[in-house]
Scaffold this motif. Sequence first.
Motif, PDB file in Angstrom:
ATOM      1  N   HIS A 589      29.296  25.854  93.281  1.00 36.02           N
ATOM      2  CA  HIS A 589      29.761  25.018  92.166  1.00 36.02           C
ATOM      3  C   HIS A 589      28.999  23.706  92.115  1.00 36.02           C
ATOM      4  O   HIS A 589      28.782  23.149  91.039  1.00 36.02           O
ATOM      5  CB  HIS A 589      31.262  24.746  92.296  1.00 36.02           C
ATOM      6  N   ARG A 590      28.624  23.198  93.291  1.00 35.70           N
ATOM      7  CA  ARG A 590      27.898  21.929  93.341  1.00 35.70           C
ATOM      8  C   ARG A 590      26.402  22.122  93.132  1.00 35.70           C
ATOM      9  O   ARG A 590      25.690  21.201  92.734  1.00 35.70           O
ATOM     10  CB  ARG A 590      28.133  21.251  94.697  1.00 35.70           C
ATOM     11  N   ALA A 628      24.612  39.176  95.791  1.00 40.14           N
ATOM     12  CA  ALA A 628      24.965  39.764  94.496  1.00 40.14           C
ATOM     13  C   ALA A 628      25.240  38.666  93.473  1.00 40.14           C
ATOM     14  O   ALA A 628      24.900  38.802  92.299  1.00 40.14           O
ATOM     15  CB  ALA A 628      26.185  40.669  94.649  1.00 40.14           C
ATOM     16  N   GLN A 629      25.836  37.570  93.928  1.00 35.59           N
ATOM     17  CA  GLN A 629      26.164  36.467  93.035  1.00 35.59           C
ATOM     18  C   GLN A 629      24.916  35.800  92.473  1.00 35.59           C
ATOM     19  O   GLN A 629      24.875  35.411  91.309  1.00 35.59           O
ATOM     20  CB  GLN A 629      27.031  35.438  93.785  1.00 35.59           C
ATOM     21  N   GLU A 734      33.408  32.295  88.072  1.00 38.96           N
ATOM     22  CA  GLU A 734      32.362  32.757  88.987  1.00 38.96           C
ATOM     23  C   GLU A 734      31.482  33.847  88.386  1.00 38.96           C
ATOM     24  O   GLU A 734      30.424  34.149  88.936  1.00 38.96           O
ATOM     25  CB  GLU A 734      32.991  33.273  90.291  1.00 38.96           C
ATOM     26  N   LEU A 735      31.891  34.420  87.275  1.00 39.55           N
ATOM     27  CA  LEU A 735      31.043  35.416  86.618  1.00 39.55           C
ATOM     28  C   LEU A 735      30.051  34.776  85.659  1.00 39.55           C
ATOM     29  O   LEU A 735      29.295  35.477  84.975  1.00 39.55           O
ATOM     30  CB  LEU A 735      31.907  36.466  85.909  1.00 39.55           C
ATOM     31  N   GLY A 736      30.061  33.454  85.591  1.00 39.44           N
ATOM     32  CA  GLY A 736      29.007  32.684  84.935  1.00 39.44           C
ATOM     33  C   GLY A 736      28.620  33.151  83.548  1.00 39.44           C
ATOM     34  O   GLY A 736      29.438  33.175  82.628  1.00 39.44           O
ATOM     35  N   ALA A 766      32.397  28.351  82.656  1.00 38.96           N
ATOM     36  CA  ALA A 766      31.477  29.392  83.116  1.00 38.96           C
ATOM     37  C   ALA A 766      30.030  29.010  82.821  1.00 38.96           C
ATOM     38  O   ALA A 766      29.124  29.294  83.617  1.00 38.96           O
ATOM     39  CB  ALA A 766      31.821  30.723  82.450  1.00 38.96           C
ATOM     40  N   ALA A 767      29.797  28.367  81.677  1.00 38.94           N
ATOM     41  CA  ALA A 767      28.438  27.949  81.341  1.00 38.94           C
ATOM     42  C   ALA A 767      27.936  26.886  82.319  1.00 38.94           C
ATOM     43  O   ALA A 767      26.779  26.920  82.760  1.00 38.94           O
ATOM     44  CB  ALA A 767      28.405  27.412  79.909  1.00 38.94           C
ATOM     45  N   ALA A 768      28.803  25.941  82.683  1.00 44.63           N
ATOM     46  CA  ALA A 768      28.413  24.907  83.645  1.00 44.63           C
ATOM     47  C   ALA A 768      28.148  25.533  85.014  1.00 44.63           C
ATOM     48  O   ALA A 768      27.181  25.173  85.704  1.00 44.63           O
ATOM     49  CB  ALA A 768      29.514  23.848  83.745  1.00 44.63           C
TER      50      ALA A 768
END
Length: 873
Positions: A589-590, A628-629, A734-736, A766-768
């Motif tokens: 996230h950071r 995977a992420q 988290e699926l961005g 999600a976009a951020a």
Amino acid sequence: MTTSLNGAVPFREGNQVYLERSRIHALLEKAMGSMVVTVTAGAGYGKTQAVYSFLRTRTFLTSWIQLSERDNIQERFWENFTAAISLISRETALRLAEHGFPGTSRRFDRYLDIPRGDVNPRARYVFVYDDLHVIKNREVLRFLEQCVSSAFPNITSILISRTMPGINIAALDSRHAHTRITEEDLRFTEEETAAYFQIHGIRVGRQITAKVCRDTEGWAFATYLAALFLKRLPAPALAAEERHLPGMHTNIFRLLETEILDAVSPGLRKFLIKLTLVDILSRELLEALNPQKDLIAEMEGIGSFIRRDPYSNSYRIHHLFLECLTLKQRELGDHEKQEVYRTAAQWCVSNDRRIDALAYYEKAGNYDSIIDIIDTLPLILPNHTALHLKALLDRAPESLCRGNPMLETLRGKIRMSLGLFIECKEGLRAHIRRLEGQGLPEEICRALRDCYLYLGFVGLITSTDTGDYGYAADLEKAAFYSPLVARLPRPPVSVIMLGSYICRVREPEEGKILPYLAALEASVPFGVRAFGGCMYGMDDLARGEYAYFRGDLPQAEGLVRRALEKAREQNQYEIENRALFYLLRIGIHRGGCRELQDILNSLEAQKKQEYYRNRFIHYDIIMGWFYAQIGAAKKLAPWLKNEFEDGEINDRGRGLEILVKAKYHLGEKKYSAALASLAGRGDTEGTLLFGKMETLAMEAVCRYKAREPEGALAALRSAYQLSLSSGIAMPFVELGRCTRSLMGWALTEDSCGIDREWLAGLKREAAAYAKKLFFVAGVFGEQDSPAGGSGAGPRPVPSRRLFGTGPLLSCREREVLSCLSRGLTRVEIAETLSLSINTVKSVIRSVYNKLGAVNRSQAVQAAAESGLLKADG
């Protein structure tokens, strides 16, 4: 110089002279081009000797697995198998031992993944499975079937058996990858019989040789007995030729007794009979049974009935000779037998062969030592191990059960492992009632402590379904008795085992979650005092997990870091591992690569904790989630890419593993495979609150990507209702980019029935997140690491890192360069990376200098040409 005798060559090993049969060697040499070689013949045809004689002349890396009836117990087979592997690679053997017997397809995939990084592609390996006919256990046979069929191209498996092995190798036959060597191949020819007589100094005419060959039909064992008989005949008797030869297929045991046993010293005779009581004839064990070592030297002079195996530093006794010796066990007294069993058990304990040790202690009637071994096993046992131990304790004499309070206590541990929770609780409560009136001697206190401890853990496990959070009272009782016991549990026994989620609730309302957290918080101090630090940090981790899924990152980080400190203080490896996992997720996230690298280094360091039994598996799963992420699919452990699932009892972390597989398939655009994986989360883990939310979020995305709008909306609506009650939406964040696209589409659907502010808010979050994830992927996901699962860790990020063949850029410079390539302004870069505008300007100047650029376009072009940038996938 070695002399050839009719196509055979003598060789000496110790005091014995053996015959190398060139004809058999040629057959085996040709067979080495196959994946599997089966050597099948009845007892006494020299199967083992033929294979050994051939392999001793080659430079293959060989593991020789000598099988026995006891190897039908899966755990014992695995101890035997890994012990053989350790002679090639001790590190690989340790990892295989930690992995456990691969009783399912997914565990077999994981098993293959372990040696994949250790096998030298330029070396030739041979695995010999001797006496395979004794194996009847279908799970062991299935493992061997998969093993020989899935072998590496430079591995050949040799299966030695009296009958064709009970495994399916038809597919290998169709590929011409299987070679058979049969009884007919192994029969001694007349020329080989003559050569055998010659190397043993037996001078006979051709008529006698022909008769021996005819009477024995080339049976190696009978040929050897004939040689013994002829060697003892005086020359005049030999001249009489045929009439002195006995029938070789009759009275075998009588011949063995007269020709072998009657010729050895009384001490050696008794020693050999003692050896029939044990399955493992290790040199070290034999020395323990004969401290003077004089009998071992005499034994080695007997002949080919007893052979030393250099692959395992142990001895092999011929089957027929062993049967003959076994018939003489009545010559041993009960005290002598008990001493052999006790010595063998002690040797097994010191060599980590616990299943064998339990068997020998049971034969010796030493249940105190059995209890000590079971007491050193983890709190939750694998299903097969628990079943084996249950059968062992069920065989214990009733008088012993009454006299030893720990026997019934350990039954509770085993029932807990088998999921027999009601039977476990009833048995432990009844046992407690019997014990609490017997005062406070240490053995009673130890039994009571463990009874209450197991009751507490059963209460914790079942509280998800029962809603009964009174298990803290049982753990408090365990803590009361613990100071009265001298010995406190240590890792791995004292390490709490976790499921996929720490906060194990199903209902979304706070009124359901908070009581669970409060009960856990009340229980942890008692678990720590009662069981050597067990559970320390678990309550903080549960609250941190809850805060993370609600999106409160500052609170989550504080709680998780506190849990991490506590876990390290008391060696709670699984709590430490899960805390690092959540810090990894918070770090993304950071977008701070330094922080993430520290976490990855800590995960890597956990692999060195020998008492952390599941360290390699958990490492693979956590790193699999991370790779995977960030879209680095090639870096996932291969076993995590399997599309097929099967179940296992006591594998409470399976839900997280399935989530990683689904995430991998989503990244590879295999939406049907991802959905199939998610369907496998219908077990306990998938029905938990956090599990349901993660499953619904991924299902909605997969169905949207697969162009199933109705299914996508149905999953999205269910997730929305769950989010309204619980405040949980992090799985969507988290699926961005996938969530950004999904929410954008849902906002255009007038009939979706979901609050538009909720959709729009998640789209923004999600976009951020996707922007941060892009930077992380640029640092950790761009360069492929070798495939190898738990053996391949993340590459360290140095202060200056080389990408491709271009200049060295720091991590910060890399992040800024990525922003420049996406067209962000300096102000936007400062906001995205949480930097001051002056820092951004300074970093841009440094990037320009290193790339030899004077403006943005030149910098981006130079970076692309030198491999510093890749297209955004």
